[in-house]
Design a protein around this motif. Structure first.
Motif, PDB file in Angstrom:
ATOM      1  N   ASN A 159       0.934  -1.426  -0.017  1.00 23.09           N
ATOM      2  CA  ASN A 159      -0.085  -0.010  -0.094  1.00 23.09           C
ATOM      3  C   ASN A 159       0.798   1.355   0.011  1.00 23.09           C
ATOM      4  O   ASN A 159       0.557   2.183  -0.803  1.00 23.09           O
ATOM      5  CB  ASN A 159      -0.809   0.079   1.247  1.00 23.09           C
ATOM      6  N   THR A 160       1.933   1.293   1.039  1.00 17.25           N
ATOM      7  CA  THR A 160       2.704   2.332   0.884  1.00 17.25           C
ATOM      8  C   THR A 160       3.631   2.793  -0.556  1.00 17.25           C
ATOM      9  O   THR A 160       3.694   3.851  -0.850  1.00 17.25           O
ATOM     10  CB  THR A 160       3.632   2.174   2.003  1.00 17.25           C
TER      11      THR A 160
ATOM     12  N   GLN B 164       1.113   4.115  -2.823  1.00 16.03           N
ATOM     13  CA  GLN B 164       0.824   5.671  -2.582  1.00 16.03           C
ATOM     14  C   GLN B 164       2.190   6.529  -2.646  1.00 16.03           C
ATOM     15  O   GLN B 164       2.029   7.758  -3.168  1.00 16.03           O
ATOM     16  CB  GLN B 164       0.293   5.781  -1.174  1.00 16.03           C
ATOM     17  N   ARG B 165       3.087   6.185  -2.303  1.00 15.13           N
ATOM     18  CA  ARG B 165       4.282   6.841  -2.256  1.00 15.13           C
ATOM     19  C   ARG B 165       4.838   7.314  -3.709  1.00 15.13           C
ATOM     20  O   ARG B 165       5.293   8.081  -3.769  1.00 15.13           O
ATOM     21  CB  ARG B 165       5.333   6.477  -1.288  1.00 15.13           C
ATOM     22  N   PHE B 166       5.102   6.138  -4.288  1.00 14.70           N
ATOM     23  CA  PHE B 166       5.694   6.320  -5.744  1.00 14.70           C
ATOM     24  C   PHE B 166       4.561   6.263  -6.924  1.00 14.70           C
ATOM     25  O   PHE B 166       5.174   6.125  -8.117  1.00 14.70           O
ATOM     26  CB  PHE B 166       6.509   4.882  -5.750  1.00 14.70           C
ATOM     27  N   HIS B 167       3.418   6.436  -6.591  1.00 14.65           N
ATOM     28  CA  HIS B 167       2.365   6.484  -7.467  1.00 14.65           C
ATOM     29  C   HIS B 167       2.591   5.494  -8.599  1.00 14.65           C
ATOM     30  O   HIS B 167       2.381   5.411  -9.757  1.00 14.65           O
ATOM     31  CB  HIS B 167       2.455   7.723  -8.291  1.00 14.65           C
TER      32      HIS B 167
ATOM     33  N   PRO C 280      -2.620  -2.461  -4.974  1.00 13.14           N
ATOM     34  CA  PRO C 280      -1.700  -2.952  -3.750  1.00 13.14           C
ATOM     35  C   PRO C 280      -1.410  -4.528  -3.769  1.00 13.14           C
ATOM     36  O   PRO C 280      -0.479  -5.136  -3.478  1.00 13.14           O
ATOM     37  CB  PRO C 280      -2.592  -2.536  -2.695  1.00 13.14           C
ATOM     38  N   ALA C 281      -2.494  -5.076  -4.299  1.00 16.05           N
ATOM     39  CA  ALA C 281      -2.552  -6.603  -4.533  1.00 16.05           C
ATOM     40  C   ALA C 281      -1.598  -7.106  -5.497  1.00 16.05           C
ATOM     41  O   ALA C 281      -0.608  -7.920  -5.140  1.00 16.05           O
ATOM     42  CB  ALA C 281      -3.773  -7.277  -4.940  1.00 16.05           C
ATOM     43  N   THR C 282      -1.520  -6.370  -6.795  1.00 20.21           N
ATOM     44  CA  THR C 282      -0.453  -6.694  -7.651  1.00 20.21           C
ATOM     45  C   THR C 282       0.963  -6.379  -7.052  1.00 20.21           C
ATOM     46  O   THR C 282       1.921  -7.105  -7.374  1.00 20.21           O
ATOM     47  CB  THR C 282      -1.026  -5.903  -8.728  1.00 20.21           C
TER      48      THR C 282
END
Length: 342
Positions: free
Chosen positions: A29-30, A33-36, A41-43
């Motif tokens: 998840n992080t 979000q951080r690196f766009h 998130p599952a992939t």
């Protein structure tokens, strides 16, 4: 080297970058979000699991995210290293401005200044050796028999001489001469004495000489080419050492008492960056021959001086280091030294 898909490369690169910046395991998840990252998130989690199975990532705790492994850092340095960035470019511009004001200063002052700039930029330990000729430091060894004593005279390339008196039963002059010739051949062939290759016919006389020589080196080691080191304070404040996860005492002892061991390593080489016309040597974790450095990374870049001399620019830190900035900065310092010392 493991072949990675573009997405796997992206995930490994982002994980390394996140851990260098935060010293914290990262979740899928992080990363998204951080690196766009353009994936769910599952992939990304599936990619991280695959990278972990390949030994490139590891999970420090069951419920934690993932961090790079030693192999992950190696793959990052060899295949995914980005441009050094704005910090390296600023240092390059600064060093390009160094000119006549440093051409008349003492060499050690110049090395200390450059090591200080490198330590300031990286926050780690910077080391620079004086440029020295690529010739053996020990130039000759001579043996003289005197009754029950054998005198060993050693002369280094600077003309400095050391003498050892070795108690030994009287030896035949021809045996002394043959051992001396063997020692001379060793120095001319490899620049050092390979005592394991001592012929059997010389061992009776050679073993006492070997023991005396090695004991002398332990007590009064032949001078190592000079080195300046700056940034030890920054090194010891790194979380890996500050939190007591690694044996800081042994590392400090190595740096302070046996710094030459840092530069005797023969690590792996990777491709040049920033278009620099030289290879850097990067050793990571247990790639080091010295066990004390098993938790560290060392970047070394050679530079050439006047009349064929050569020195090293090096940075020592934890495996979690900003390799692109450190390698690019070391190249910049090496290039400045070559320009100023010609």
């Amino acid at each position: 080297m493991v072949l990675l898909s573009p997405r796997q490369q992206q995930v490994l690169k982002a994980t390394v970058r996140h851990y260098i910046d935060t010293v914290e395991p990262v979740s899928s998840n992080t990363l998204v979000q951080r690196f766009h990252l353009r994936a769910s998130p599952a992939t990304i989690r599936n990619a991280m699991v695959w990278l972990e199975r390949q030994g490139l990532l590891r999970q420090p705790h069951t419920s934690a995210g993932r961090i790079p492994s030693q192999q992950g850092y190696r793959h990052y340095v060899d295949a995914l290293l980005p441009h050094g960035g704005s910090q390296v470019e600023r240092l390059q511009r600064e060093l390009n401005g160094l000119g006549l004001q440093f051409q008349w200063t003492a060499l050690d002052d110049l090395l200390r200044f450059l090591a200080g700039r490198l330590a300031d930029l990286t926050g780690l330990l910077a080391l620079i050796t004086r440029p020295t000729p690529p010739t053996p430091r020990l130039r000759t060894m001579r043996l003289v028999s005197s009754g029950e004593r054998l005198v060993l005279m050693m002369v280094d390339r600077g003309g400095n001489m050391a003498t050892l008196n070795i108690r030994h039963p009287p030896a035949r002059p021809q045996d002394v001469l043959l051992l001396e010739r063997w020692l001379d051949h060793q120095l001319r062939s490899g620049g050092k004495i390979d005592w394991q290759a001592l012929p059997s016919q010389h061992r009776g006389l050679g073993r006492p000489v070997q023991l005396a020589f090695e004991n002398h080196l332990r007590q009064f080691p032949l001078a190592v080419d000079g080195m300046v080191a700056v940034g030890l304070g920054g090194l010891v404040t790194q979380p890996e050492f500050h939190q007591g996860r690694h044996n800081l005492r042994d590392l400090l002892q190595l740096v302070e008492e046996r710094p030459e061991e840092l530069l005797q390593e023969q690590p792996q080489q990777c491709s040049t960056v920033l278009g620099a016309p030289r290879l850097q040597h990067v050793s990571i974790g247990r790639e080091h021959k010295t066990p004390t450095l098993a938790a560290c990374a060392l970047v070394k870049v050679p530079y050439g001086g006047h009349q064929g001399t050569r020195g090293w620019v090096a940075v020592l830190g934890p495996m979690r280091m900003a390799y692109e900035t450190i390698i690019g900065s070391a190249h910049s310092v090496a290039a400045a030294l070559e320009r100023l010392l010609v």
